[in-house]
Design a protein around this motif. Sequence first.
Motif, PDB file in Angstrom:
ATOM      1  N   ALA A   1      -7.278   2.032   1.061  1.00  0.00           N
ATOM      2  CA  ALA A   1      -7.311   0.590   1.335  1.00  0.00           C
ATOM      3  C   ALA A   1      -8.486  -0.108   0.657  1.00  0.00           C
ATOM      4  O   ALA A   1      -9.173  -0.937   1.263  1.00  0.00           O
ATOM      5  CB  ALA A   1      -7.352   0.335   2.843  1.00  0.00           C
ATOM      6  N   GLN A   2      -8.698   0.232  -0.619  1.00  0.00           N
ATOM      7  CA  GLN A   2      -9.759  -0.433  -1.384  1.00  0.00           C
ATOM      8  C   GLN A   2      -9.235  -1.791  -1.841  1.00  0.00           C
ATOM      9  O   GLN A   2      -8.498  -1.917  -2.819  1.00  0.00           O
ATOM     10  CB  GLN A   2     -10.178   0.446  -2.569  1.00  0.00           C
ATOM     11  N   THR A   3      -9.635  -2.810  -1.098  1.00  0.00           N
ATOM     12  CA  THR A   3      -9.082  -4.147  -1.257  1.00  0.00           C
ATOM     13  C   THR A   3      -9.252  -4.691  -2.666  1.00  0.00           C
ATOM     14  O   THR A   3      -8.347  -5.349  -3.211  1.00  0.00           O
ATOM     15  CB  THR A   3      -9.736  -5.112  -0.249  1.00  0.00           C
ATOM     16  N   LEU A   4     -10.383  -4.431  -3.278  1.00  0.00           N
ATOM     17  CA  LEU A   4     -10.637  -4.953  -4.620  1.00  0.00           C
ATOM     18  C   LEU A   4      -9.592  -4.422  -5.608  1.00  0.00           C
ATOM     19  O   LEU A   4      -9.073  -5.178  -6.441  1.00  0.00           O
ATOM     20  CB  LEU A   4     -12.046  -4.574  -5.079  1.00  0.00           C
ATOM     21  N   THR A   5      -9.286  -3.117  -5.521  1.00  0.00           N
ATOM     22  CA  THR A   5      -8.267  -2.538  -6.402  1.00  0.00           C
ATOM     23  C   THR A   5      -6.916  -3.194  -6.172  1.00  0.00           C
ATOM     24  O   THR A   5      -6.202  -3.544  -7.122  1.00  0.00           O
ATOM     25  CB  THR A   5      -8.149  -1.020  -6.149  1.00  0.00           C
ATOM     26  N   VAL A   6      -6.546  -3.373  -4.906  1.00  0.00           N
ATOM     27  CA  VAL A   6      -5.251  -3.971  -4.578  1.00  0.00           C
ATOM     28  C   VAL A   6      -5.167  -5.400  -5.114  1.00  0.00           C
ATOM     29  O   VAL A   6      -4.150  -5.819  -5.672  1.00  0.00           O
ATOM     30  CB  VAL A   6      -5.014  -3.949  -3.062  1.00  0.00           C
ATOM     31  N   MET A   7      -6.262  -6.156  -4.980  1.00  0.00           N
ATOM     32  CA  MET A   7      -6.263  -7.537  -5.447  1.00  0.00           C
ATOM     33  C   MET A   7      -6.223  -7.610  -6.970  1.00  0.00           C
ATOM     34  O   MET A   7      -5.489  -8.406  -7.556  1.00  0.00           O
ATOM     35  CB  MET A   7      -7.485  -8.277  -4.906  1.00  0.00           C
TER      36      MET A   7
ATOM     37  N   ARG B   1      -6.988   4.998  -4.485  1.00  0.00           N
ATOM     38  CA  ARG B   1      -7.675   3.770  -4.079  1.00  0.00           C
ATOM     39  C   ARG B   1      -6.804   2.927  -3.155  1.00  0.00           C
ATOM     40  O   ARG B   1      -7.299   2.306  -2.205  1.00  0.00           O
ATOM     41  CB  ARG B   1      -8.095   2.982  -5.316  1.00  0.00           C
ATOM     42  N   TYR B   2      -5.505   2.904  -3.415  1.00  0.00           N
ATOM     43  CA  TYR B   2      -4.588   2.229  -2.485  1.00  0.00           C
ATOM     44  C   TYR B   2      -4.565   2.962  -1.148  1.00  0.00           C
ATOM     45  O   TYR B   2      -4.555   2.344  -0.082  1.00  0.00           O
ATOM     46  CB  TYR B   2      -3.178   2.187  -3.072  1.00  0.00           C
TER      47      TYR B   2
ATOM     48  N   ARG C   1      -1.269 -12.012  -8.154  1.00  0.00           N
ATOM     49  CA  ARG C   1      -1.991 -12.963  -7.308  1.00  0.00           C
ATOM     50  C   ARG C   1      -1.433 -14.377  -7.492  1.00  0.00           C
ATOM     51  O   ARG C   1      -1.232 -14.833  -8.622  1.00  0.00           O
ATOM     52  CB  ARG C   1      -3.489 -12.946  -7.620  1.00  0.00           C
TER      53      ARG C   1
ATOM     54  N   TYR D   1       0.810  -1.225   0.000  1.00  0.00           N
ATOM     55  CA  TYR D   1       0.000   0.000   0.000  1.00  0.00           C
ATOM     56  C   TYR D   1       0.846   1.279   0.000  1.00  0.00           C
ATOM     57  O   TYR D   1       0.505   2.256  -0.656  1.00  0.00           O
ATOM     58  CB  TYR D   1      -0.909   0.040   1.245  1.00  0.00           C
TER      59      TYR D   1
ATOM     60  N   THR E   1       2.750  -6.733  -4.724  1.00  0.00           N
ATOM     61  CA  THR E   1       2.718  -5.522  -5.548  1.00  0.00           C
ATOM     62  C   THR E   1       3.096  -5.833  -6.997  1.00  0.00           C
ATOM     63  O   THR E   1       4.015  -6.600  -7.252  1.00  0.00           O
ATOM     64  CB  THR E   1       3.689  -4.467  -4.992  1.00  0.00           C
TER      65      THR E   1
END
Length: 347
Positions: free
Chosen positions: A280-286, A276-277, A291, A160, A306
């Motif tokens: 802490a918008q989890t969907l964006t980070v994922m 968005r990071y 992955r 993040y 990352t």
Amino acid sequence: MPRPPLQPGTHGHIAVAPTTDALRARGAFVAHARVRPLDGSDVQVVRRFGATESDALSALQAAIVERIGAVSGDPVISVADRRILLARQGFAVFVNLYFDSTPRVEPGGDAEGDADAAGSDHIPNRVVEGFVASAVDHIRAWYRATSPTNDDPRPFIYIYADHTMWRAVLEAAASAIWVLGPDRREERIEHATRLAIYEWEKSKPIRRFSGEVDEAAARMHEEQRLVIERVCERMGFDFNTLAKKGAAPTKVVSTAREYLGRDGDDFFYWWTICSRYTHAQTLTVMLRGVRTHVDSPDGGVLNVETNVDQLADVVDFTMKATDALVSMLVRRGFNRVPRDPAGNVGA
């Protein structure tokens, strides 16, 4: 005078100049630098040509990244890692120059004329200087946070925090560019005044749980309002009209790009991704991370790291935005005066 030795994985001073008649067919400008690969092999001179200074510099930057790791063949250090390492060098020079100097407004320049017209030391010049200081401070924090460790030559990357710091840099740079960009003095002062009003609206004194009020903050808030009102009166602005126009970050970032030409096309895009990071918008980070599914007795877990290629794109874009900001500051008459070792301001 002998040239200073280059450490492995570094490059020397980058120079760009018009080409000679004999080389004009290869491009109007040539950029060159000395480079020493990561494996410590001999220093090489890299040259690239371009139709414009920007094209030559962009081509040289890509060539430096490639040449730094070309001989070593180290599979651990990716091209994206090298791009970030190269950017760290450039930002280090920029940050050191900033903190080893003090601001000066050049006589006869736009910045001096803007301050005279507004009748204020704060609006617009200190507003601009505040955004520049924020951008540089966050760049310094990122530089220190991403320093490679003793046993790993790659930049230290976060899930993040990198994007959070770059969001602050982009937002501050956009705010300064939004003030500096217009050709009309009245428009520059209006933009700075709108930013000051936005800050005033968002900085009302906050009561503690006990009900206690910070009296110093309350006085400063009122004094800030008076400064803004004096500028509005002098310039013929209506305070309430400017307040309604607003200067929220979304508006500022989306319009600041207009003053950067093609270089600003993705300003709002990268600021939004970094925002968005930050939130802490989890969907964006994922979705934007790398992955990896790891099996386990409980059904497995999803490991998210990352995306270093994306981060390198953010860093490259922010470097271009910072270069544009510096050029704009110089054009408007903002300068930096070096200090001497005793802390005095140089000539």
